[in-house]
Design an enzyme around this catalytic site. Structure first.
Site, PDB file in Angstrom:
ATOM      1  N   GLU A  22      38.328  31.395  51.006  1.00  0.00           N
ATOM      2  CA  GLU A  22      38.791  32.646  50.379  1.00  0.00           C
ATOM      3  C   GLU A  22      39.543  32.227  49.132  1.00  0.00           C
ATOM      4  OE1 GLU A  22      37.643  35.426  51.231  1.00  0.00           O
ATOM      5  OE2 GLU A  22      36.742  34.711  53.081  1.00  0.00           O
TER       6      GLU A  22
ATOM      7  N   CYS B 218      46.831  37.120  46.246  1.00  0.00           N
ATOM      8  CA  CYS B 218      45.456  37.064  45.746  1.00  0.00           C
ATOM      9  C   CYS B 218      44.932  38.468  45.503  1.00  0.00           C
ATOM     10  CB  CYS B 218      44.577  36.328  46.736  1.00  0.00           C
ATOM     11  SG  CYS B 218      44.763  36.980  48.383  1.00  0.00           S
TER      12      CYS B 218
HETATM   13  P1  NAD Z   1      45.165  25.804  44.959  1.00  0.00           P
HETATM   14  O1  NAD Z   1      43.703  25.971  44.838  1.00  0.00           O
HETATM   15  O2  NAD Z   1      45.904  25.188  43.825  1.00  0.00           O
HETATM   16  O3  NAD Z   1      45.512  24.899  46.248  1.00  0.00           O
HETATM   17  C1  NAD Z   1      45.019  25.199  47.537  1.00  0.00           C
HETATM   18  C2  NAD Z   1      45.074  23.926  48.373  1.00  0.00           C
HETATM   19  O4  NAD Z   1      44.112  22.999  47.873  1.00  0.00           O
HETATM   20  C3  NAD Z   1      46.423  23.210  48.319  1.00  0.00           C
HETATM   21  O5  NAD Z   1      46.725  22.680  49.597  1.00  0.00           O
HETATM   22  C4  NAD Z   1      46.182  22.108  47.307  1.00  0.00           C
HETATM   23  O6  NAD Z   1      47.048  20.999  47.498  1.00  0.00           O
HETATM   24  C5  NAD Z   1      44.750  21.738  47.617  1.00  0.00           C
HETATM   25  N1  NAD Z   1      44.014  21.111  46.510  1.00  0.00           N
HETATM   26  C6  NAD Z   1      44.073  21.409  45.191  1.00  0.00           C
HETATM   27  N2  NAD Z   1      43.206  20.660  44.499  1.00  0.00           N
HETATM   28  C7  NAD Z   1      42.567  19.866  45.398  1.00  0.00           C
HETATM   29  C8  NAD Z   1      41.537  18.861  45.312  1.00  0.00           C
HETATM   30  N3  NAD Z   1      41.005  18.537  44.140  1.00  0.00           N
HETATM   31  N4  NAD Z   1      41.134  18.251  46.445  1.00  0.00           N
HETATM   32  C9  NAD Z   1      41.662  18.589  47.653  1.00  0.00           C
HETATM   33  N5  NAD Z   1      42.653  19.518  47.786  1.00  0.00           N
HETATM   34  C10 NAD Z   1      43.080  20.141  46.682  1.00  0.00           C
HETATM   35  O7  NAD Z   1      45.760  27.244  45.329  1.00  0.00           O
HETATM   36  P2  NAD Z   1      47.283  27.723  45.403  1.00  0.00           P
HETATM   37  O8  NAD Z   1      47.891  27.692  44.036  1.00  0.00           O
HETATM   38  O9  NAD Z   1      48.006  27.062  46.514  1.00  0.00           O
HETATM   39  O10 NAD Z   1      47.079  29.255  45.845  1.00  0.00           O
HETATM   40  C11 NAD Z   1      46.810  30.254  44.913  1.00  0.00           C
HETATM   41  C12 NAD Z   1      45.328  30.571  44.874  1.00  0.00           C
HETATM   42  O11 NAD Z   1      44.879  30.947  46.170  1.00  0.00           O
HETATM   43  C13 NAD Z   1      45.010  31.762  43.973  1.00  0.00           C
HETATM   44  O12 NAD Z   1      43.844  31.484  43.249  1.00  0.00           O
HETATM   45  C14 NAD Z   1      44.786  32.902  44.969  1.00  0.00           C
HETATM   46  O13 NAD Z   1      43.965  33.932  44.471  1.00  0.00           O
HETATM   47  C15 NAD Z   1      44.171  32.170  46.108  1.00  0.00           C
HETATM   48  N6  NAD Z   1      44.339  32.899  47.375  1.00  0.00           N
HETATM   49  C16 NAD Z   1      43.267  33.575  47.858  1.00  0.00           C
HETATM   50  C17 NAD Z   1      43.378  34.296  49.032  1.00  0.00           C
HETATM   51  C18 NAD Z   1      42.205  35.053  49.589  1.00  0.00           C
HETATM   52  O14 NAD Z   1      42.269  35.480  50.736  1.00  0.00           O
HETATM   53  N7  NAD Z   1      41.136  35.233  48.829  1.00  0.00           N
HETATM   54  C19 NAD Z   1      44.598  34.327  49.704  1.00  0.00           C
HETATM   55  C20 NAD Z   1      45.674  33.614  49.185  1.00  0.00           C
HETATM   56  C21 NAD Z   1      45.532  32.891  48.013  1.00  0.00           C
END
Ligand code: NAD
Length: 541
Positions: free
Chosen positions: A293, A327
């Site tokens: 998501e 989100c």
């Molecule tokens: P993010 O994508 O920066 O990080 C998510 C996770 O992925 C973290 O644990 C991060 O450490 C890890 N990560 C990042 N890059 C990585 C890589 N290259 N390899 C492995 N792991 C990696 O997201 P965030 O800033 O924590 O959250 C915000 C985002 O989440 C926004 O885009 C928001 O829209 C989305 N979000 C979506 C929903 C939904 O239900 N659609 C819900 C909540 C948040």
């Protein structure tokens, strides 16, 4: 022994405390918050049921008060990811064989701990780690998390009840096995409930999990893990590690037993992970399940029949609660010209009235954004908007990171429906408005549908049922969660299953049976009661 068709308690949504003065637990939460703010915690990783400490300590600091140190966590490496995978795989056999009733009991107990004795602690941790107000912490950490845990138990039994027909002489059954291997739960900063649910949902279905939370949410993830452990989660079923995402990914995605990714986070990261999994496909024993998501560019589109006050209220709450870091937060709005003067007045009046500061003061409607990286990114969007001829900043434009990462709520009006901030996810307190001639309603719906890569949430405001129906049709694929006369955020487990399509994710609907189905691999069993004893068929006579 499982002699009985057992029925778990039927789930009900956890009642939300409004925390108005006089609410009996208001003082409890606020004093827990103050105590945790003054305290200092040591946060180990948890691998194979053991606390794991390293020589590298990293700081936990509240985003609204970043000079204050509230704890330190032990930073791991790819080796810890490897150890977590080994621990998970060692636990696989016993956990997969555990009767579902025993698994359910652990998560039901966890839910009662979240909504009962741990309510103050998990809410206060979320206020501190993610800068949520009292109320935003309550709807996330206490209520949504308890709902995920309780409703998923019900959905698990619903799935197990899905059985094929049998015919005379034959008994057919479907057994819902967990996946063969381990699941990787990779979780975002913004919801404690989502962070807890992503490892919990596969584990409930009998899977073993490696969980890596966002660096900005480790403090509240640690509370979630404490709850899981005290609820009776056996060693190795959920393993919690803190390390660099790509370094962990490199170990996880090359492992032959990698069986599934349960991800919530940004679209760019998810696409990157999907490619990595694709590149490693020949290494795996099974085709991994990929559930993600991701981001959104959530909209409100108003028809000229809409009520201006309802619309202005939805924009004020939907765009700026939790500093726009949901989100589902509304970040682009399409308002008819005839309504705009009144909506604008009320929206700007509301924003003028917002108080911003520490979540420890319940008068505040907004607090800080999550970290310096996010602050700088949002500030760059503000600076860029100030320089463009086709955009006016109606309010906001100031930001200050001296004490915490505070950004004044921003409203931009643009004549250009493809202005950058109408299309890109900003993930901050930033709302862009495009106004359109009332007669262009149908054209505007087409614009809403085609403007961004995302399709997470959206809302229509109208009192005209023809217009509402037209919007429902025109925006069929524009949002996975669609709202009529409501802000497009605040989905409730069991009521509005949540998730989006297009660039917003695989739409496997967190907190639903659809999601849990991704974490099982059914085995069909046919038993013939009286097997044939000679090979020729009647047609051969
Ligand atoms: P993010 O994508 O920066 O990080 C998510 C996770 O992925 C973290 O644990 C991060 O450490 C890890 N990560 C990042 N890059 C990585 C890589 N290259 N390899 C492995 N792991 C990696 O997201 P965030 O800033 O924590 O959250 C915000 C985002 O989440 C926004 O885009 C928001 O829209 C989305 N979000 C979506 C929903 C939904 O239900 N659609 C819900 C909540 C948040």
């Amino acid at each position: 022994m499982a002699n009985g068709f057992f029925r778990p308690p039927y789930p009900e949504n956890e009642a939300i405390n409004d925390y108005a003065p006089g609410c009996p637990i208001r003082e409890d939460i606020l004093s827990t918050y103050e105590d945790m703010l003054k305290g200092h915690v040591d946060i180990p990783m948890f691998i194979g049921g053991k606390e794991v400490r390293t020589n590298e300590l990293r700081d936990c600091r509240p985003p609204h008060d970043h000079k204050k140190l509230i704890g330190q966590y032990h930073w791991g490496t790819g080796q810890h990811a490897s150890d977590a995978i080994d621990a998970a795989l060692s636990a696989h056999k016993a956990w997969a064989a555990m009767p579902w009733t025993e698994r359910a009991a652990i998560f039901l107990r966890a839910a009662d701990m979240v909504s009962g004795p741990y309510r103050a602690k998990i809410n206060a941790a979320t206020m501190l780690a993610q800068s949520k107000t009292l109320f935003q912490a309550e709807i996330d950490a206490a209520c949504e998390f308890a709902d995920f845990l309780r409703f998923n138990v019900q959905y698990m039994t619903d799935i197990y009840e899905m059985q094929p027909d049998s015919s005379a002489g034959v008994w057919n059954r479907v057994e819902y096995r967990p996946l063969e291997g381990f699941v990787f739960a990779l979780t975002p900063f913004n919801f404690t409930a989502i962070a807890g649910n992503l490892p919990a949902a596969p584990a409930l279905m009998g899977n073993v999990v490696v969980w890596k939370p966002s660096d900005s949410q480790i403090y509240s993830a640690w509370v979630v893990m404490e709850i899981f452990r005290k609820a009776g989660m056996p060693a190795g079923v959920i393993n919690l590690i803190y390390a660099d995402g790509p370094e962990v990914g490199d170990v996880v995605f090359k492992h032959p037993d990698f069986a599934g990714l349960h991800f919530t986070g940004s679209t760019g990261v998810f696409k990157h992970l999907w490619k990595e999994i694709g590149q490693n496909i020949d290494r795996y024993k099974s085709y991994p399940r990929i559930v993600g998501e991701t981001g959104g560019k959530d909209f409100i589109v108003a028809h000229h029949s809409a009520d201006a006050t309802e619309l202005a209220t939805a924009l004020s709450r939907g765009a700026f609660e939790f500093q726009g870091q949901k989100c589902s937060a509304v970040s682009r709005a399409y308002i008819p010209e005839s309504l705009w003067p009144e909506v604008k007045k009320q929206l700007l009046d509301n924003i003028q009235d917002f108080k911003m500061g520490s979540p420890g003061d319940p008068k505040n409607f907004m607090t800080a954004v999550i970290d310096e990286r996010s602050f700088d990114k949002i500030a760059a969007f503000i600076d860029d908007s100030k320089q463009q001829d086709d955009a006016d900043i109606l309010t906001g434009g100031s930001y200050d990171k001296s004490k915490g990462y505070f950004i004044d709520p921003v409203v931009v009006h643009t004549s250009n429906p493809h202005f950058r901030t109408m299309c890109e996810e900003i993930f901050g307190p930033f709302l862009t408005i495009h106004t359109y001639p009332d007669a262009d309603w149908t054209k505007t719906l087409a614009l809403v549908d085609s403007t961004s890569q995302y399709a997470l949430t959206g809302a229509v405001f109208s009192l005209d049922r023809y217009a509402i129906n037209e919007a429902l049709e025109a925006l069929t694929f524009s949002a996975g969660n669609f709202y009529i006369n409501d802000k497009p955020s605040g989905a409730v487990v069991g009521q509005q299953p949540f998730g989006g399509g297009r660039g917003s994710g695989t739409n496997d609907k967190a907190g639903s049976a659809q999601n849990l189905l991704r974490w099982v691999s059914p085995r069909t069993i046919k038993e013939t009661l009286l097997p044939a004893k000679s090979y020729p068929y009647p047609y051969m006579d």
